[in-house]
Scaffold this motif. Structure first.
Motif, PDB file in Angstrom:
ATOM      1  N   PHE A 157       0.809  -1.211   0.000  1.00  9.38           N
ATOM      2  CA  PHE A 157       0.000   0.000   0.000  1.00  9.38           C
ATOM      3  C   PHE A 157       0.851   1.273   0.000  1.00  9.38           C
ATOM      4  O   PHE A 157       0.327   2.366  -0.220  1.00  9.38           O
ATOM      5  CB  PHE A 157      -0.976  -0.003   1.176  1.00  9.38           C
ATOM      6  N   GLN A 158       2.152   1.133   0.225  1.00 12.92           N
ATOM      7  CA  GLN A 158       3.040   2.294   0.087  1.00 12.92           C
ATOM      8  C   GLN A 158       2.969   2.842  -1.336  1.00 12.92           C
ATOM      9  O   GLN A 158       2.826   4.046  -1.559  1.00 12.92           O
ATOM     10  CB  GLN A 158       4.475   1.874   0.427  1.00 12.92           C
ATOM     11  N   TYR A 159       3.055   1.936  -2.315  1.00 13.53           N
ATOM     12  CA  TYR A 159       3.028   2.373  -3.706  1.00 13.53           C
ATOM     13  C   TYR A 159       1.616   2.467  -4.271  1.00 13.53           C
ATOM     14  O   TYR A 159       1.393   3.171  -5.259  1.00 13.53           O
ATOM     15  CB  TYR A 159       3.902   1.459  -4.567  1.00 13.53           C
ATOM     16  N   VAL A 160       0.656   1.777  -3.663  1.00 13.37           N
ATOM     17  CA  VAL A 160      -0.743   2.008  -4.043  1.00 13.37           C
ATOM     18  C   VAL A 160      -1.102   3.466  -3.780  1.00 13.37           C
ATOM     19  O   VAL A 160      -1.676   4.160  -4.633  1.00 13.37           O
ATOM     20  CB  VAL A 160      -1.690   1.081  -3.258  1.00 13.37           C
ATOM     21  N   SER A 161      -0.763   3.944  -2.592  1.00 12.65           N
ATOM     22  CA  SER A 161      -1.116   5.317  -2.218  1.00 12.65           C
ATOM     23  C   SER A 161      -0.273   6.340  -2.969  1.00 12.65           C
ATOM     24  O   SER A 161      -0.763   7.406  -3.351  1.00 12.65           O
ATOM     25  CB  SER A 161      -0.971   5.503  -0.703  1.00 12.65           C
ATOM     26  N   THR A 162       1.002   6.032  -3.200  1.00 10.66           N
ATOM     27  CA  THR A 162       1.846   6.933  -3.985  1.00 10.66           C
ATOM     28  C   THR A 162       1.277   7.112  -5.394  1.00 10.66           C
ATOM     29  O   THR A 162       1.180   8.233  -5.911  1.00 10.66           O
ATOM     30  CB  THR A 162       3.277   6.386  -4.080  1.00 10.66           C
ATOM     31  N   THR A 163       0.873   6.002  -5.992  1.00  4.24           N
ATOM     32  CA  THR A 163       0.287   6.055  -7.335  1.00  4.24           C
ATOM     33  C   THR A 163      -1.030   6.813  -7.330  1.00  4.24           C
ATOM     34  O   THR A 163      -1.312   7.593  -8.249  1.00  4.24           O
ATOM     35  CB  THR A 163       0.074   4.630  -7.866  1.00  4.24           C
ATOM     36  N   ALA A 164      -1.846   6.608  -6.301  1.00  5.81           N
ATOM     37  CA  ALA A 164      -3.114   7.325  -6.202  1.00  5.81           C
ATOM     38  C   ALA A 164      -2.891   8.829  -6.132  1.00  5.81           C
ATOM     39  O   ALA A 164      -3.605   9.618  -6.769  1.00  5.81           O
ATOM     40  CB  ALA A 164      -3.892   6.841  -4.979  1.00  5.81           C
ATOM     41  N   GLY A 165      -1.903   9.254  -5.368  1.00  9.88           N
ATOM     42  CA  GLY A 165      -1.589  10.674  -5.269  1.00  9.88           C
ATOM     43  C   GLY A 165      -1.117  11.245  -6.585  1.00  9.88           C
ATOM     44  O   GLY A 165      -1.514  12.356  -6.976  1.00  9.88           O
ATOM     45  N   GLN A 166      -0.288  10.496  -7.303  1.00  4.89           N
ATOM     46  CA  GLN A 166       0.209  10.951  -8.594  1.00  4.89           C
ATOM     47  C   GLN A 166      -0.931  11.072  -9.607  1.00  4.89           C
ATOM     48  O   GLN A 166      -1.021  12.054 -10.353  1.00  4.89           O
ATOM     49  CB  GLN A 166       1.270   9.985  -9.122  1.00  4.89           C
ATOM     50  N   LEU A 167      -1.826  10.082  -9.630  1.00  2.00           N
ATOM     51  CA  LEU A 167      -2.952  10.119 -10.553  1.00  2.00           C
ATOM     52  C   LEU A 167      -3.911  11.262 -10.222  1.00  2.00           C
ATOM     53  O   LEU A 167      -4.458  11.906 -11.127  1.00  2.00           O
ATOM     54  CB  LEU A 167      -3.697   8.778 -10.528  1.00  2.00           C
ATOM     55  N   ALA A 168      -4.127  11.510  -8.921  1.00  2.00           N
ATOM     56  CA  ALA A 168      -5.020  12.601  -8.520  1.00  2.00           C
ATOM     57  C   ALA A 168      -4.456  13.952  -8.964  1.00  2.00           C
ATOM     58  O   ALA A 168      -5.184  14.810  -9.480  1.00  2.00           O
ATOM     59  CB  ALA A 168      -5.228  12.586  -7.008  1.00  2.00           C
ATOM     60  N   ALA A 169      -3.152  14.142  -8.773  1.00  2.00           N
ATOM     61  CA  ALA A 169      -2.523  15.399  -9.193  1.00  2.00           C
ATOM     62  C   ALA A 169      -2.590  15.570 -10.702  1.00  2.00           C
ATOM     63  O   ALA A 169      -2.900  16.652 -11.214  1.00  2.00           O
ATOM     64  CB  ALA A 169      -1.071  15.434  -8.713  1.00  2.00           C
ATOM     65  N   SER A 170      -2.315  14.495 -11.422  1.00  2.00           N
ATOM     66  CA  SER A 170      -2.361  14.542 -12.879  1.00  2.00           C
ATOM     67  C   SER A 170      -3.782  14.809 -13.369  1.00  2.00           C
ATOM     68  O   SER A 170      -3.999  15.631 -14.276  1.00  2.00           O
ATOM     69  CB  SER A 170      -1.855  13.218 -13.456  1.00  2.00           C
TER      70      SER A 170
END
Length: 436
Positions: A157-170
């Motif tokens: 979930f470290q990278y699940v959440s990192t990816t979610a943040g990146q997608l939200a910003a994009s």
């Protein structure tokens, strides 16, 4: 018996506390990346009379990317080891929320002169400090919160959440650019994601305040470790973190951040198609993470007298490392002016990359004793990310400008091969009890 050392009985709350906060952290970080051109036009104008402006612009990029993240990993890791994981998570999200608001409220150069880039530099330094510390604190917190046989899953979930943040910003940036007139976007639109990020940080803070501390009562009673104790007493483990991380972070930043640009520069792919392929593959990557974590947690299958299928951390790491060492060059050389080919190459790399990203938090946490676990992870990990991951786009662009673009895939493959040699010698820790 000391029950405080046992995993929490509220695993969902613990996952939310680490994941939501981490997603907000990376949303704020990537929002700056996606809006950098708008910010530069308002804060670092090309026609500025003051010679300090371009100097401060350069300082903002390099000081945050290559200096403050390792410092944040060391300082916030020490906070987590000395005062508790939950305390460190609270500090990092407050830092990120405050720095995000500061970016959103930064005056323009036209309004404040050289003060504008100074304010922005301070905000980015604080963001770098926060992001560097976030991995150390949230990694330790996630893995220590996991129940028996679930450390790999929680780690993912470290990278699940990192990816979610990146997608939200994009996604938000794309929406603003598509709906606002250019004048509004340049005037106030670019500020919206940062103000929203500050608000989201408050939500993350509320969730984290309700989380349970994972440091045992024995650790809380013990003398507090020194700032550099992890490096001083565990140099081998610190170097091990660097070796484990080097190939993973280079491949991660190459595939999740630089690949669309690489495809534009070297294969002639249209910018819009490159970004779309990158977004789709990034979402695919986020979905893969829990599967990789679960796979690493599976017990050995007893199919014969000599054991069975070797499930654990090391096989996944070798799947990643050797996979990239063998396939990185063919995959990147296969790129051409085709959306379908780019998407296939992107997704193939994401599958290989999952062997590292889904379990890296667990692997790192299982190396260090609890007394210095957060600081022990934070500094060498963040330093390696700065040296290899953060420089990936610059190295790729540099070899292109020097007329040797084909060298970059070989560079990625070579570093992944070196990390694979480290993975080969790693003891399998998936089914050992975590030291508490």
């Amino acid at each position: 018996m000391d029950t405080s050392a046992r995993p929490t009985h509220r695993p969902v709350r613990q996952l939310l506390a680490a994941s939501v906060g981490n997603a907000v952290e990376w949303y704020d970080w990537y929002a700056y990346t996606f809006l950098a051109t708008y910010i530069a036009a308002r804060i670092f104008p090309e026609d500025a009379d003051d010679s300090l402006v371009p100097l401060l612009s350069t300082f903002a990029v390099f000081a945050v990317g290559f200096f403050m993240r390792p410092v944040g990993g060391l300082l916030m890791g020490a906070v987590a080891d000395r005062h508790g994981r939950r305390t460190a998570l609270t500090v990092t999200i407050l830092l990120m929320g405050g720095s995000s608001l500061l970016v959103g409220l930064t005056p323009t150069y036209a309004a404040a002169g050289v003060l504008a880039p100074v304010v922005l530099v301070v905000a980015r330094l604080l963001q770098g400090l926060s992001v560097g510390g976030e991995f150390a604190a949230s990694t330790t917190f996630l893995v220590e919160s996991a129940g028996p046989g679930r450390r790999g899953l929680f780690s993912s979930f470290q990278y699940v959440s990192t990816t979610a943040g990146q997608l939200a910003a994009s996604g938000l940036t794309t929406l603003l650019v598509a709906t606002l007139p250019e004048e509004s976007m340049n005037g106030w639109g670019w500020r919206v994601p940062f103000v929203l990020g500050a608000v989201l940080s408050l939500a993350g803070l509320w969730i984290r305040r309700g989380a349970e501390e994972t440091r045992s009562a024995e650790q809380r009673r013990a003398p507090r470790p020194g700032l550099l104790e992890a490096l001083r007493r565990h140099p081998r483990e610190s170097l091990l973190i660097c070796g484990i991380t080097a190939g993973g972070t280079l491949a991660y930043y190459t595939w999740t951040s630089y690949l669309p640009t690489y495809a534009e520069l070297n294969a002639g792919v249209e910018k819009s198609e490159a970004l779309l392929a990158g977004t789709i593959s990034l979402a695919f990557f986020g979905l893969l993470q829990p599967l990789g974590g679960l796979l690493s947690d599976l017990p050995r299958a007893r199919t014969g007298p000599r054991g069975g299928v070797p499930v654990g951390r090391r096989p996944l790491l070798l799947f990643f490392g050797l996979g990239f060492a063998l396939l990185c060059v063919p995959l990147l050389h296969a790129l051409r002016d085709s959306f379908a080919v780019l998407l296939l190459v992107s997704c193939a790399g994401m599958v290989l990359l999952t062997g590292f990203t889904s379990i890296s938090a667990a692997v790192n946490a299982e190396i260090f004793p609890p007394r210095v676990r957060a600081a022990g992870i934070g500094f060498p990990y963040s330093l390696t990310v700065a040296l290899f991951g953060g420089t990936a786009p610059y190295v790729g662009t540099l070899v292109k400008e020097l007329g040797h673009p084909g060298l970059f895939p070989w560079y990625v493959a070579a570093v992944c091969l070196l990390s694979s040699l480290v993975y080969l010698r790693l003891p399998e820790t998936a089914h050992r009890e975590l030291r508490r």
